[in-house]
Enzyme design. Structure first.
Site, mmCIF file in Angstrom:
data_model
loop_
_atom_site.group_PDB
_atom_site.id
_atom_site.type_symbol
_atom_site.label_atom_id
_atom_site.label_comp_id
_atom_site.label_asym_id
_atom_site.label_seq_id
_atom_site.Cartn_x
_atom_site.Cartn_y
_atom_site.Cartn_z
ATOM 1 N N HIS A 1 41.010 49.219 36.546
ATOM 2 C CA HIS A 1 41.436 47.953 35.984
ATOM 3 C C HIS A 1 41.612 48.121 34.473
ATOM 4 C CE1 HIS A 1 42.283 43.766 36.185
ATOM 5 N NE2 HIS A 1 41.161 43.340 35.631
ATOM 6 N N ASP B 1 38.969 43.622 40.898
ATOM 7 C CA ASP B 1 40.283 43.837 40.294
ATOM 8 C C ASP B 1 40.606 45.319 40.118
ATOM 9 O OD1 ASP B 1 39.712 41.185 40.133
ATOM 10 O OD2 ASP B 1 40.317 40.944 38.049
ATOM 11 N N HIS C 1 35.561 40.518 32.905
ATOM 12 C CA HIS C 1 36.583 39.487 32.738
ATOM 13 C C HIS C 1 35.964 38.155 33.157
ATOM 14 C CE1 HIS C 1 40.317 42.302 32.661
ATOM 15 N NE2 HIS C 1 39.867 42.010 31.454
ATOM 16 N N ASP D 1 36.636 35.430 34.665
ATOM 17 C CA ASP D 1 36.687 34.808 35.985
ATOM 18 C C ASP D 1 35.737 35.468 36.978
ATOM 19 O OD1 ASP D 1 38.450 37.013 35.715
ATOM 20 O OD2 ASP D 1 39.609 36.407 37.466
ATOM 21 N N HIS D 2 35.019 36.494 36.513
ATOM 22 C CA HIS D 2 34.039 37.154 37.378
ATOM 23 C C HIS D 2 32.604 36.981 36.898
ATOM 24 C CE1 HIS D 2 36.989 39.326 39.953
ATOM 25 N NE2 HIS D 2 37.745 39.069 38.900
ATOM 26 N N HIS E 1 32.857 43.386 36.755
ATOM 27 C CA HIS E 1 33.390 43.692 35.429
ATOM 28 C C HIS E 1 33.326 42.439 34.565
ATOM 29 C CE1 HIS E 1 36.851 41.968 37.479
ATOM 30 N NE2 HIS E 1 37.540 41.922 36.356
#
Length: 303
Positions: free
Chosen positions: A142, A212, A64, A66-67, A62
């Site tokens: 999520h 997540d 976000h 941090d990914h 996804h």
């Protein structure tokens, strides 16, 4: 057949306590696949000896940061290092606009093809099939569209019993047929059963990656019986209200899920910055599901 996962990053949101945002490397017979690419992934690759040129497939769960914030840097380094072969990128459709905008304003013309494979967020689907492997996505819950991934080995061929095959003077060029279960007929017309000249193959392995998500039961069926499950475990269960508010999962919930779905091994990661010491989180999960491990940087796990 080698089938193992190396953890490059295990932190949620930000790098902290020598933990980096999420990234993993799957090694399948020395063919490498990356799952998520958080900030600092390149440094981790250098630290653990992961070669750029061996990665042909990258899966982004996804969008976000941090990914995937490490993705533009990784692709740029591949470009600077002279890559020419195509890179397959499996991600939400918006990833193409994000990358092309950065290439545009940096004046970068990538020398290799980025083959975009857009992930579905409404239903389970097959996104990759090779001679050895099938990769499927499934829907997680999520705050933004997010998919999990299942990596499934295909059924393997049978193994030749060389001692018996040599006793019968079976030509080596026939071995491939025996592996497929085709009987051998000798010069005297005698049929020798393939099953008697071969050994059963190893059972195919499965690796499920749950990024997540809130633990709402909607995706449980997709991970039933997998050999190894990686699942985010952002909080301990005393923070369950915060977990639900942010659409994340607790270590207790993950352990309960693994037990309920008869998972064989559980890896937990995506740890909140509030936890310097991860031992209490591990113990919380192990009380319910003993075969639980921390997915920490540098650890390699056999699937």
């Amino acid at each position: 057949m080698k089938f193992e996962v190396t953890i490059l990053g295990s932190s949620s949101a930000t790098p902290i306590f020598h933990r980096n945002p999420t990234s993993q490397i799957l090694n399948i017979n020395e063919k490498l696949m990356m799952i998520d690419c958080g900030e600092g992934t390149q440094q981790q690759m250098l630290r653990y000896g992961i070669k750029y040129h061996k990665i042909d497939h990258i899966f982004i769960s996804h969008l976000h940061g941090d990914h995937f914030f490490g993705l533009i840097g990784l692709i740029s380094s591949m470009h600077l290092n002279g890559r020419t072969k195509a890179l397959n990128l499996y991600a939400p459709p918006e990833i193409q606009e994000i990358l092309e905008l950065q290439f545009k304003y940096s004046g970068t013309i990538i020398k290799f093809e980025i083959a975009y494979h857009f992930t579905q967020v409404k239903e389970r689907s097959i996104i990759l099939e090779t001679n050895d492997l099938i990769v499927e996505t499934f829907v997680l819950n999520h705050r933004i569209p997010c998919t999990g991934f299942i990596f499934k080995e295909k059924e393997r061929l049978r193994k030749i019993d060389k001692e018996k095959a040599e006793e019968l003077n079976i030509p080596q060029q026939y071995y491939a047929l025996l592996k497929k279960g085709i009987d051998f007929v000798d010069g005297n017309g005698v049929t020798h059963k393939a099953v008697d000249l071969t050994f059963d193959p190893d059972e195919p392995k499965t690796y499920a990656y749950c990024s997540d998500t809130v633990a709402d039961g909607s995706y449980d069926i997709h991970i039933e019986g997998v050999d190894t499950l990686y699942h985010e475990s952002t909080f301990m269960h005393d923070m369950v209200d915060r977990a639900k508010e942010t659409f994340h999962t607790t270590s207790l919930e993950v352990a309960q899920l693994a037990k309920k779905q008869s998972v064989k091994k559980l890896l937990i990661g995506h740890f909140s910055a509030r936890y310097r010491d991860l031992t209490p989180m591990l113990l919380e999960a192990k009380e319910v599901f003993p075969n639980t491990y921390l997915a920490q940087e540098g650890e390699t796990f056999m699937i």
